[in-house]
Design a protein around this motif. Sequence first.
Motif, short mmCIF file in Angstrom:
data_model
loop_
_atom_site.label_atom_id
_atom_site.label_comp_id
_atom_site.label_asym_id
_atom_site.label_seq_id
_atom_site.Cartn_x
_atom_site.Cartn_y
_atom_site.Cartn_z
N ALA A 52 0.86 -1.19 0.00
CA ALA A 52 0.00 0.00 0.00
C ALA A 52 0.90 1.24 0.00
CB ALA A 52 -0.88 -0.01 1.24
N SER A 54 1.94 4.82 1.26
CA SER A 54 1.61 5.60 2.47
C SER A 54 0.78 6.83 2.08
CB SER A 54 2.89 6.03 3.19
OG SER A 54 3.57 7.01 2.42
N VAL A 57 -3.51 6.75 1.67
CA VAL A 57 -4.57 6.76 2.68
C VAL A 57 -5.11 8.16 2.96
CG1 VAL A 57 -4.17 4.57 3.84
CG2 VAL A 57 -2.79 6.55 4.45
N CYS A 83 -3.24 1.92 6.99
CA CYS A 83 -2.72 0.82 6.14
C CYS A 83 -2.86 -0.51 6.86
CB CYS A 83 -1.25 1.06 5.79
SG CYS A 83 -0.99 2.41 4.63
N THR A 93 -2.14 -6.58 1.95
CA THR A 93 -1.18 -5.46 1.93
C THR A 93 -0.31 -5.45 3.20
OG1 THR A 93 -2.83 -3.98 2.92
CG2 THR A 93 -2.70 -4.00 0.52
N VAL A 96 4.08 -1.43 3.38
CA VAL A 96 3.76 -0.05 3.02
C VAL A 96 4.94 0.53 2.26
CG1 VAL A 96 3.29 2.26 3.94
CG2 VAL A 96 2.33 0.25 5.07
#
Length: 429
Positions: A52, A54, A57, A83, A93, A96
Amino acid sequence: MSAITADFIADQNRTRLADHREDFEALARKLARRGLDPEALVRDAMAFAVAAPSWGVGTGGTRFARFPGPGEPRHVFDKLADCGLVHSLTRLTPTVSPHFPWDKVKDYTELREAAKSHGLAFDAVNSNTFQDQAGQPLSYKFGSLTHTDKAVREQAIAHNVECVEIGRALGSKALTVWIGDGSNFAGQSSLARAFDRYLDSTAAIYRALPEDWRMLLEHKLYEPAFYSTVISDWGSSYLAAQHLGPKAECLVDLGHHAPNVNIEQIVARLARFGKLGGFHFNDSKYGDDDLDAASVEPFRLYLVFHELAEARRTIGPSFSPAYMIDQSHNVTDPIESLMQSAIEIARARAQAQLVDADALAAAQEANDALTAHRLLKAGFLTDVSPLIAEARVRAGGALDPIATYRASGYRAAAARERPAIAAGSAGIV
Ligand code: RM4
Ligand code: MN
Ligand code: MN
């Protein structure tokens, strides 16, 4: 605001379990009829992971405006919490991909521990020399790694080397380099010399890479430079990666090509020559739209995963590109978009495993175009929802991650605990 517990997920799953069992068993029978092993496919789906971003989000924006939602992360620790939630519900995920200096902190051991407390680790570190930061001595207005002024280039190199150092502290093993360098006018910069300067600067970064690291060179056709970008296409990134050495590889962001470019063919080429380093998944209609993966062109994503499956068969398990999401969530709750996207990426990958590779190769050899096409498309036409849901549930995730997330009240709690950020600013994230 607390993370969603295993008990809450199990409770939410309970009401959906009977239907799921029925669907999964039906699909398993269907797959077995096709000579496939459903258990092996579930295990294979469970092994898949995508990082994912950072920056994903937070609510994204365009150059016109950004419309933040409630409970936006205030800093990297909030980003990790979000996350972590995406991972706990999807089980897709576990890592990160951080971006610096956006995610800069004083103590990286603390950051690594914080990630761990959310069940996360760090994937490729992204450097940023496409913006000026407060207090930065020299500006990137006219470029960074390819700037005509050596002092600016050195500043940009130093930032990338610092990213490697940070990445080491975080347990990362790769640096992703995307630059905004380029020109807005024909004649503004020397196309030849700008590329030479890129090679020199990236060589300096390359020398600072630890033995077991990779450097991922990300190309992009246009934006923010609109006449030329220095690393505009996979040809440029491939030439640079070849020039730099074995630790340098190309990163394919699905939104960074000219419209209608055959991305899956690029994937096949780069894989064949050992230079496919990784992906930034997103979807695109016109340009670098950063739309949610598979929201517009699910078949294209499937075709990319088909090439990846072919490459894995040919090259073997050593073939392991870094998978990352890179999207701008402008109109959705970013947590929901990330969950949905991770699931869609896992879906495309699972579908691609269903292709009968031997039969396809035979049809191709025999020039039976229609049979080859039907064999290739068979995976895409199979609804693997129960298969990827089964993989999720076995790993402790939610049968319906978005419904479970909505039922948890996480966003409302985040809105109470995280004071709103001023609205109205434009920006990429
Ligand atoms: C760029 C590119 C990079 C990402 C930035 C935020 O267009 O995709 O990967 O780091 O956006
Ligand atoms: Mn990208
Ligand atoms: Mn992009």
